[in-house]
Design a protein around this motif. Structure first.
Motif, PDB file in Angstrom:
ATOM      1  N   GLY A  19       0.673  -1.215  -0.004  1.00  0.00           N
ATOM      2  CA  GLY A  19      -0.086  -0.314  -0.311  1.00  0.00           C
ATOM      3  C   GLY A  19       0.976   1.484   0.272  1.00  0.00           C
ATOM      4  O   GLY A  19       2.208   1.051   0.664  1.00  0.00           O
ATOM      5  N   SER A  20       0.666   2.177  -0.431  1.00  0.00           N
ATOM      6  CA  SER A  20       1.093   3.551  -0.222  1.00  0.00           C
ATOM      7  C   SER A  20       1.505   4.125   0.888  1.00  0.00           C
ATOM      8  O   SER A  20       2.706   4.886   1.226  1.00  0.00           O
ATOM      9  CB  SER A  20       0.612   4.683  -1.302  1.00  0.00           C
ATOM     10  OG  SER A  20      -1.164   4.848  -0.897  1.00  0.00           O
ATOM     11  N   GLN A  21      -0.046   4.038   1.921  1.00  0.00           N
ATOM     12  CA  GLN A  21       0.563   4.256   3.291  1.00  0.00           C
ATOM     13  C   GLN A  21       2.775   3.134   3.915  1.00  0.00           C
ATOM     14  O   GLN A  21       2.376   3.940   4.627  1.00  0.00           O
ATOM     15  CB  GLN A  21      -0.498   3.075   3.686  1.00  0.00           C
ATOM     16  CG  GLN A  21      -0.239   3.884   5.627  1.00  0.00           C
ATOM     17  CD  GLN A  21      -1.403   4.875   5.689  1.00  0.00           C
ATOM     18  OE1 GLN A  21      -1.504   5.829   5.091  1.00  0.00           O
ATOM     19  NE2 GLN A  21      -0.346   6.174   6.703  1.00  0.00           N
ATOM     20  N   TYR A  25      -3.640  14.281   4.721  1.00  0.00           N
ATOM     21  CA  TYR A  25      -4.066  13.498   4.753  1.00  0.00           C
ATOM     22  C   TYR A  25      -3.557  12.646   6.679  1.00  0.00           C
ATOM     23  O   TYR A  25      -3.184  12.250   6.454  1.00  0.00           O
ATOM     24  CB  TYR A  25      -3.546  12.171   4.264  1.00  0.00           C
ATOM     25  CG  TYR A  25      -4.032  10.536   3.991  1.00  0.00           C
ATOM     26  CD1 TYR A  25      -4.610  10.502   4.449  1.00  0.00           C
ATOM     27  CD2 TYR A  25      -2.596  10.256   3.684  1.00  0.00           C
ATOM     28  CE1 TYR A  25      -5.064   9.220   4.754  1.00  0.00           C
ATOM     29  CE2 TYR A  25      -3.058   8.489   4.161  1.00  0.00           C
ATOM     30  CZ  TYR A  25      -3.736   7.966   4.567  1.00  0.00           C
ATOM     31  OH  TYR A  25      -4.132   6.712   5.082  1.00  0.00           O
ATOM     32  N   TYR A  48       4.938  17.160   1.881  1.00  0.00           N
ATOM     33  CA  TYR A  48       3.991  16.368   1.708  1.00  0.00           C
ATOM     34  C   TYR A  48       2.495  17.439   0.716  1.00  0.00           C
ATOM     35  O   TYR A  48       2.331  17.536   1.389  1.00  0.00           O
ATOM     36  CB  TYR A  48       3.420  15.647   2.395  1.00  0.00           C
ATOM     37  CG  TYR A  48       2.414  14.744   2.664  1.00  0.00           C
ATOM     38  CD1 TYR A  48       3.011  13.657   1.802  1.00  0.00           C
ATOM     39  CD2 TYR A  48       1.282  15.077   3.297  1.00  0.00           C
ATOM     40  CE1 TYR A  48       2.079  12.660   1.641  1.00  0.00           C
ATOM     41  CE2 TYR A  48       0.358  13.848   3.504  1.00  0.00           C
ATOM     42  CZ  TYR A  48       0.438  12.536   2.232  1.00  0.00           C
ATOM     43  OH  TYR A  48      -0.068  11.841   1.861  1.00  0.00           O
ATOM     44  N   ILE A 108      -1.273  16.492  -1.771  1.00  0.00           N
ATOM     45  CA  ILE A 108      -1.798  15.454  -2.420  1.00  0.00           C
ATOM     46  C   ILE A 108      -2.532  16.437  -3.226  1.00  0.00           C
ATOM     47  O   ILE A 108      -4.276  16.897  -2.966  1.00  0.00           O
ATOM     48  CB  ILE A 108      -2.816  15.263  -1.366  1.00  0.00           C
ATOM     49  CG1 ILE A 108      -2.585  14.288  -0.041  1.00  0.00           C
ATOM     50  CG2 ILE A 108      -3.782  13.768  -2.152  1.00  0.00           C
ATOM     51  CD1 ILE A 108      -3.335  14.139   0.909  1.00  0.00           C
ATOM     52  N   ASN A 162      -7.599  15.018  -0.298  1.00  0.00           N
ATOM     53  CA  ASN A 162      -7.894  14.275   0.972  1.00  0.00           C
ATOM     54  C   ASN A 162      -7.721  14.948   2.552  1.00  0.00           C
ATOM     55  O   ASN A 162      -5.940  15.133   2.342  1.00  0.00           O
ATOM     56  CB  ASN A 162      -7.867  12.468   1.096  1.00  0.00           C
ATOM     57  CG  ASN A 162      -8.066  12.164   2.263  1.00  0.00           C
ATOM     58  OD1 ASN A 162      -8.549  12.657   2.944  1.00  0.00           O
ATOM     59  ND2 ASN A 162      -7.614  10.730   2.184  1.00  0.00           N
ATOM     60  N   ASP A 197       1.592  12.373  -3.456  1.00  0.00           N
ATOM     61  CA  ASP A 197       1.220  11.401  -2.687  1.00  0.00           C
ATOM     62  C   ASP A 197      -0.600  11.629  -3.387  1.00  0.00           C
ATOM     63  O   ASP A 197      -0.604  12.383  -3.927  1.00  0.00           O
ATOM     64  CB  ASP A 197       0.256  11.536  -1.424  1.00  0.00           C
ATOM     65  CG  ASP A 197      -0.265   9.916  -0.812  1.00  0.00           C
ATOM     66  OD1 ASP A 197      -0.138   9.303  -1.516  1.00  0.00           O
ATOM     67  OD2 ASP A 197      -1.042   9.752   0.137  1.00  0.00           O
ATOM     68  N   PRO A 224      -3.174   9.028  -4.874  1.00  0.00           N
ATOM     69  CA  PRO A 224      -4.130   7.409  -4.925  1.00  0.00           C
ATOM     70  C   PRO A 224      -5.343   8.007  -6.110  1.00  0.00           C
ATOM     71  O   PRO A 224      -5.989   7.341  -5.844  1.00  0.00           O
ATOM     72  CB  PRO A 224      -4.981   8.006  -3.827  1.00  0.00           C
ATOM     73  CG  PRO A 224      -4.444   9.072  -2.530  1.00  0.00           C
ATOM     74  CD  PRO A 224      -3.344   9.424  -3.595  1.00  0.00           C
ATOM     75  N   TYR A 225      -5.522   8.820  -6.323  1.00  0.00           N
ATOM     76  CA  TYR A 225      -7.035   9.623  -6.453  1.00  0.00           C
ATOM     77  C   TYR A 225      -7.178   9.607  -7.741  1.00  0.00           C
ATOM     78  O   TYR A 225      -8.006   9.988  -8.426  1.00  0.00           O
ATOM     79  CB  TYR A 225      -7.842  10.628  -5.679  1.00  0.00           C
ATOM     80  CG  TYR A 225      -8.167  10.036  -4.113  1.00  0.00           C
ATOM     81  CD1 TYR A 225      -8.690   9.208  -3.613  1.00  0.00           C
ATOM     82  CD2 TYR A 225      -7.189  10.288  -3.148  1.00  0.00           C
ATOM     83  CE1 TYR A 225      -8.580   8.575  -2.439  1.00  0.00           C
ATOM     84  CE2 TYR A 225      -7.079   9.962  -1.882  1.00  0.00           C
ATOM     85  CZ  TYR A 225      -8.128   9.605  -1.410  1.00  0.00           C
ATOM     86  OH  TYR A 225      -8.322   8.786  -0.370  1.00  0.00           O
ATOM     87  N   THR A 241      -0.967   3.771  -5.564  1.00  0.00           N
ATOM     88  CA  THR A 241      -1.768   2.688  -5.560  1.00  0.00           C
ATOM     89  C   THR A 241      -2.742   2.349  -5.898  1.00  0.00           C
ATOM     90  O   THR A 241      -3.091   2.934  -7.253  1.00  0.00           O
ATOM     91  CB  THR A 241      -2.270   3.096  -4.166  1.00  0.00           C
ATOM     92  OG1 THR A 241      -3.029   2.082  -3.325  1.00  0.00           O
ATOM     93  CG2 THR A 241      -3.031   4.799  -3.990  1.00  0.00           C
ATOM     94  N   SER A 293      -5.056   0.836  -4.420  1.00  0.00           N
ATOM     95  CA  SER A 293      -6.318   0.502  -3.403  1.00  0.00           C
ATOM     96  C   SER A 293      -7.635   1.724  -3.477  1.00  0.00           C
ATOM     97  O   SER A 293      -9.025   0.648  -3.629  1.00  0.00           O
ATOM     98  CB  SER A 293      -6.445   1.137  -1.919  1.00  0.00           C
ATOM     99  OG  SER A 293      -4.422   1.032  -1.643  1.00  0.00           O
ATOM    100  N   LYS A 294      -7.249   2.332  -4.678  1.00  0.00           N
ATOM    101  CA  LYS A 294      -8.616   3.124  -4.811  1.00  0.00           C
ATOM    102  C   LYS A 294      -9.208   2.401  -6.566  1.00  0.00           C
ATOM    103  O   LYS A 294     -10.311   2.740  -6.390  1.00  0.00           O
ATOM    104  CB  LYS A 294      -8.551   4.337  -4.905  1.00  0.00           C
ATOM    105  CG  LYS A 294      -7.607   5.225  -3.604  1.00  0.00           C
ATOM    106  CD  LYS A 294      -8.524   5.057  -2.465  1.00  0.00           C
ATOM    107  CE  LYS A 294      -7.676   5.165  -1.426  1.00  0.00           C
ATOM    108  NZ  LYS A 294      -8.669   5.063   0.218  1.00  0.00           N
ATOM    109  N   ARG A 330      -3.123  -4.576  -0.540  1.00  0.00           N
ATOM    110  CA  ARG A 330      -2.260  -3.672  -0.326  1.00  0.00           C
ATOM    111  C   ARG A 330      -1.393  -4.102  -1.137  1.00  0.00           C
ATOM    112  O   ARG A 330      -0.258  -4.227  -0.969  1.00  0.00           O
ATOM    113  CB  ARG A 330      -1.744  -4.736   1.292  1.00  0.00           C
ATOM    114  CG  ARG A 330      -3.325  -4.863   2.207  1.00  0.00           C
ATOM    115  CD  ARG A 330      -3.738  -3.632   2.536  1.00  0.00           C
ATOM    116  NE  ARG A 330      -2.934  -2.390   3.209  1.00  0.00           N
ATOM    117  CZ  ARG A 330      -3.225  -1.134   2.367  1.00  0.00           C
ATOM    118  NH1 ARG A 330      -4.209  -0.841   1.900  1.00  0.00           N
ATOM    119  NH2 ARG A 330      -2.108  -0.163   3.521  1.00  0.00           N
TER     120      ARG A 330
END
Ligand SMILES: Cc1ncc(COP(=O)(O)O)c(C=O)c1O
Length: 437
Positions: free
Chosen positions: A113-115, A139, A186, A188, A193, A221, A223-224, A250, A252-253, A260
């Motif tokens: 995961g990107s986490q 985030y 950091y 997004i 988010n 970052d 993800p979307y 990621t 994930s979305k 993961r």
């Protein structure tokens, strides 16, 4: 306690005194605490950022799993490389190309995961007392990581066009004047988010220019970015600048978080360190899920599937905005062109965190804005997620939320005589009657 005596702890935890100082930043996030409450079926949860995985045809995943096990079982069940499966890294380049990014599979590091990429990156860069600059809000679980490495998060304000470059310049200058060490920005930039806004192309250029001239690394970052509802968003910041940006992506979305699987695309030297950190943390990301996702990407119409997700989320966003317009027209909110979140601003006198227990009692959950600031701000904001609940649930959830807000304002007016309620109600009828469930 003498130096040689054992830890005393306390009644709840005998090892309380033994934890490393960095664990002080490992507080349970407000989002996490909420998941437990909001998972009760009668509660409409507008809180979590869970993708609507039911929109993914299960047979596609089952087919990929079966094929992997039939043809490459022993490899799938074995340890793998700390950098990730080469074929998947090539496919990740195809995914990133959709956002304007060109890179080499050599510079991709697959993570859990990107986490996990956020965690590894923080481990590499943050010393106690360093400053991480982030949007305000940001985030929540990235900030938990930054805190756990004992960084101070400095929030730079945003508006509807994303992070404000002038404010970034001011913050950097102020931090440098007082001798603080800034480790990275950091950000997004796309379908943020929690704010739901997108950084404009001009600002992307300007922010990269600022960071370059100040010697500040950018952690992008994203993800979307592929979940847009109309026009494509501006290309990723990494498509403009290679050496000064580490990019996180990621599955994930756009596929499912249960795999993961995420990744980092980093300049060579940082990539080398990320691989070492990945190996130290997990030896190798899961061979099984990497091969399954790789198989899915080579067999399934994954671009078409992302299109399906876009349709699902677009409808949900529109439903949410229409419900807000119907029930809470005096308030303001962001209108995201993609992603999962709407950022709602409450009347000044309300406190989203204090109001939450009452909301949950009224069977609607949201994430209070305070979760997204490291400095206690955000009381006047709420993050509403439209990704998981169905359109019907969204309508019910917003109606319930309007009741809660109306009830809070009524209370305030009764006891504090603020007059805010009557001001808010000017030009429209009262809040809806209380029993709308
Ligand atoms: C901005 C942002 N970054 C990172 C993550 C972590 O995603 P994952 O670890 O599932 O790839 C999320 C999840 O919601 C997110 O919203």
């Amino acid at each position: 306690m003498t130096e040689s005596s054992p830890a005393q702890g306390n009644n709840l935890d005998p090892w309380y005194d033994s934890y490393a100082a960095r664990t002080a930043g490992l507080a349970a996030s407000e989002v996490r605490a909420l998941f437990a409450v909001a998972s009760r079926p009668e509660v409409v949860s507008l809180a979590g950022g869970m993708p609507y995985v039911s929109a993914l045809p299960q047979e596609l995943v089952t087919g990929a799993m079966d094929k992997v096990m039939a043809e490459r079982g022993p490899v799938a069940l074995q340890y793998g490389s700390g950098q990730g499966v080469p074929a998947l890294r090539e496919q990740i380049l195809e995914v990133m190309a959709l956002e304007g990014i060109r890179g080499s599979a050599d510079d991709v590091v697959v993570t859990t995961g990107s986490q996990h990429a956020l965690e590894l990156f923080s481990k590499l860069f943050i010393d106690p007392g360093d400053v991480v600059i982030a949007e305000g809000p940001s985030y929540v679980t990235a900030m938990v990581i930054f805190n756990s490495y004992q960084a101070d998060v400095d929030h730079v304000p945003m508006d509807e066009h994303g992070l404000i470059p002038g404010a970034l310049r001011e913050h950097i200058a102020r931090l440098k004047t007082v001798g603080r060490r800034i480790k990275f920005l950091y950000t997004i930039p796309t379908f943020h988010n929690p704010a739901g806004v997108t950084l404009t192309w001009e600002r992307r250029l300007e922010i990269l220019e600022i960071c370059k001239s100040e010697g500040i690394l950018v952690l992008e970052d994203n993800p979307y970015g592929l979940l847009y509802f109309g026009d494509r968003p501006p290309a990723a910041m990494r498509s403009i600048e290679e050496e000064g940006v580490v990019y996180l992506g990621t599955f994930s979305k756009t596929l499912a978080p249960g795999f993961r699987l995420g990744w980092a695309l980093a300049p060579h030297a940082i990539r080398e360190k990320l691989i070492l950190a990945n190996e130290a943390a997990v030896l190798s990301p899961s061979s099984f899920t990497q091969l399954v996702v790789s198989e899915y990407l080579s067999q399934a119409d994954w671009r078409g599937q992302i299109d399906t997700f876009r349709g699902v989320y677009r409808e949900r966003k529109e439903t949410m905005l229409a419900a807000l317009q119907e029930h809470l027209p005096e308030l303001s909110w962001t209108n995201p062109n993609g992603g999962f979140y709407v950022w709602l601003t409450l009347p000044e006198s309300l406190d989203s965190k204090a109001m939450l227990p009452r909301a949950v009692k009224e069977l609607v959950a949201y994430t209070p804005g305070t979760a997204f600031y490291a400095d206690g701000n955000g009381r006047q904001n709420i993050r509403l997620s439209f990704c998981y609940p169905t359109p019907d649930q969204i309508r019910v959830g917003i109606r319930r939320l309007a009741n809660v807000i109306g009830g809070e304002l009524d209370l305030l007016e009764t006891f504090a005589g603020t007059g805010e309620l009557s001001q808010l109600r000017m030009g429209r009828g009262a809040f809806p009657p209380s029993d709308l469930r």
